[in-house]
Design an enzyme around this catalytic site. Structure first.
Site, PDB file in Angstrom:
ATOM      1  N   HIS A  36     -55.702  26.635-108.296  1.00 23.23           N
ATOM      2  CA  HIS A  36     -57.108  26.838-107.919  1.00 23.23           C
ATOM      3  C   HIS A  36     -57.842  27.487-109.094  1.00 23.23           C
ATOM      4  CE1 HIS A  36     -60.309  27.464-104.901  1.00 23.23           C
ATOM      5  NE2 HIS A  36     -60.493  28.664-105.443  1.00 23.23           N
ATOM      6  N   MET A  40     -67.329  30.753-112.124  1.00 21.87           N
ATOM      7  CA  MET A  40     -68.453  31.615-111.709  1.00 21.87           C
ATOM      8  C   MET A  40     -69.456  31.723-112.836  1.00 21.87           C
ATOM      9  SD  MET A  40     -66.301  34.719-110.052  1.00 21.87           S
ATOM     10  CE  MET A  40     -65.011  34.432-108.843  1.00 21.87           C
ATOM     11  N   HIS A  69     -63.190  25.174-107.979  1.00 25.20           N
ATOM     12  CA  HIS A  69     -64.145  25.784-107.051  1.00 25.20           C
ATOM     13  C   HIS A  69     -65.353  26.255-107.849  1.00 25.20           C
ATOM     14  CE1 HIS A  69     -64.780  29.393-104.030  1.00 25.20           C
ATOM     15  NE2 HIS A  69     -65.787  28.531-104.005  1.00 25.20           N
ATOM     16  N   MET A 143     -64.762  30.071 -97.040  1.00 24.39           N
ATOM     17  CA  MET A 143     -64.614  31.380 -97.712  1.00 24.39           C
ATOM     18  C   MET A 143     -64.333  32.462 -96.662  1.00 24.39           C
ATOM     19  SD  MET A 143     -64.818  30.764-100.897  1.00 24.39           S
ATOM     20  CE  MET A 143     -64.538  32.493-101.322  1.00 24.39           C
ATOM     21  N   GLY A 148     -67.009  35.654-105.378  1.00 23.82           N
ATOM     22  CA  GLY A 148     -67.385  36.409-106.574  1.00 23.82           C
ATOM     23  C   GLY A 148     -66.255  37.235-107.166  1.00 23.82           C
ATOM     24  N   PHE A 149     -65.361  37.704-106.317  1.00 23.75           N
ATOM     25  CA  PHE A 149     -64.309  38.595-106.819  1.00 23.75           C
ATOM     26  C   PHE A 149     -62.998  38.345-106.085  1.00 23.75           C
ATOM     27  CE2 PHE A 149     -68.402  40.564-107.419  1.00 23.75           C
ATOM     28  CZ  PHE A 149     -68.342  40.982-108.743  1.00 23.75           C
ATOM     29  N   GLY A 151     -59.236  39.940-104.771  1.00 25.65           N
ATOM     30  CA  GLY A 151     -58.750  41.217-104.266  1.00 25.65           C
ATOM     31  C   GLY A 151     -59.545  41.838-103.133  1.00 25.65           C
ATOM     32  N   ASP A 181     -60.006  30.506 -98.535  1.00 25.89           N
ATOM     33  CA  ASP A 181     -60.032  31.204 -99.817  1.00 25.89           C
ATOM     34  C   ASP A 181     -60.572  32.620 -99.638  1.00 25.89           C
ATOM     35  OD1 ASP A 181     -60.197  31.900-102.492  1.00 25.89           O
ATOM     36  OD2 ASP A 181     -61.722  30.404-103.012  1.00 25.89           O
ATOM     37  N   GLY A 203     -54.895  34.575-104.754  1.00 24.34           N
ATOM     38  CA  GLY A 203     -54.946  35.128-106.101  1.00 24.34           C
ATOM     39  C   GLY A 203     -54.032  36.339-106.197  1.00 24.34           C
TER      40      GLY A 203
HETATM   41  C1  DX5 Z   1     -63.351  34.493-104.809  1.00 21.64           C
HETATM   42  C2  DX5 Z   1     -62.556  33.316-105.311  1.00 21.64           C
HETATM   43  C3  DX5 Z   1     -61.139  33.333-104.854  1.00 21.64           C
HETATM   44  C4  DX5 Z   1     -60.322  34.494-105.362  1.00 21.64           C
HETATM   45  C5  DX5 Z   1     -59.266  34.795-104.341  1.00 21.64           C
HETATM   46  O1  DX5 Z   1     -64.678  34.283-105.063  1.00 21.64           O
HETATM   47  O2  DX5 Z   1     -63.119  32.105-104.841  1.00 21.64           O
HETATM   48  O3  DX5 Z   1     -60.483  32.088-105.138  1.00 21.64           O
HETATM   49  O4  DX5 Z   1     -59.701  34.219-106.594  1.00 21.64           O
HETATM   50  O5  DX5 Z   1     -58.643  35.987-104.668  1.00 21.64           O
HETATM   51  P1  DX5 Z   1     -57.776  36.810-103.608  1.00 21.64           P
HETATM   52  O6  DX5 Z   1     -56.675  35.891-103.109  1.00 21.64           O
HETATM   53  O7  DX5 Z   1     -57.260  37.946-104.412  1.00 21.64           O
HETATM   54  O8  DX5 Z   1     -58.680  37.212-102.491  1.00 21.64           O
HETATM   55 ZN    ZN Z   2     -61.945  30.187-105.082  1.00 24.89          ZN
END
Ligand code: DX5
Ligand code: ZN
Length: 225
Positions: A36, A40, A69, A143, A148-149, A151, A181, A203
């Protein structure tokens, strides 16, 4: 595609990888189904990640499906670039296009590039207006955090959207994968599988572990119903 549906699809997000050794980090999850790739732009989301060059670099070192994505404004300007960079699936946000006609035109454009088309939906956006358009897509990315982030904490109420999608897809016999996600871990993946997800982005739950391949296998085991 139907072959992929035979078991849960695990998609490590390289956003959580150690970028000083990205090649190693991709190879460490060779047992994962997809990779994945979170793009951004600092506008659609308040963070910047990487772009087409890194995507192409990742494509050059693996044959795994690249699930791209796009968390960017004006995604229509970028889909050719990401198709060329090796994306196998391009997912754009419904919040980043003008209206449904624009979304369907973009899905068609992505498919015409020989790439699977997906849309993603933020936690606050209702899924209902999109249910009658599912056949134009190969994948829906729900989502379960604000994009955006990495963790962040999983938002369990987003599973209602997954259940609604699962019902619509099954009732109409559509070939559309549901992916989730955000905050997916050993604690949250099973409830997501039970709600009807086919594919799971993770992630931190993979890249913050010492044995990343073992983390992929464990998530797959937990998502297998
Ligand atoms: C967030 C991303 C995710 C992110 C997931 O905006 O789209 O793909 O990397 O990270 P974790 O699994 O750490 O929530
Ligand atoms: Zn993502």
């Amino acid at each position: 595609m139907s072959a992929e549906k035979s078991g849960p699809i695990i998609a490590p997000s390289i956003l959580a990888a150690d970028f000083t050794q990205l090649g190693e980090e991709v190879r460490a999850v060779a047992n994962a189904d997809w990779i994945h790739v979170d793009i951004m732009d600092g506008h659609f989301v308040p963070n910047l990640s990487f772009g087409p060059d890194i995507t192409a670099t990742v494509d050059g070192i693996t044959t795994q499906t690249l699930d791209v994505h796009l968390m960017i404004e004006e995604p229509e300007k970028w889909v050719e670039t990401y198709a060329k960079a090796g994306a196998d699936c391009i997912i754009f946000h419904v919040e980043a296009v003008a209206d449904k006609d624009a979304a369907l035109a973009l899905a068609q454009k992505i498919r015409a590039l020989g790439v699977r088309a997906g849309f993603s939906i933020k936690p606050g956006t209702p899924i209902e207006p999109w249910l009658d358009s599912l056949e134009h897509f190969d994948e829906v990315l729900v989502m379960s955090v604000e994009p955006g982030f990495g963790g962040q904490s999983f938002m369990p109420e987003q599973l209602d959207k997954v259940r609604t999608l699962r019902r619509a897809i099954d009732e109409r016999g559509l070939d559309v994968l549901i992916e989730i996600d955000g905050g997916i871990s050993a604690d949250t993946i099973r409830q997501s599988a039970e709600a009807g997800c086919d594919a799971f982005v993770a992630g931190s739950a993979i890249y913050k572990q010492a044995d990343k391949a073992a983390a992929v296998d464990e998530l797959r085991r937990l998502a297998t119903l």
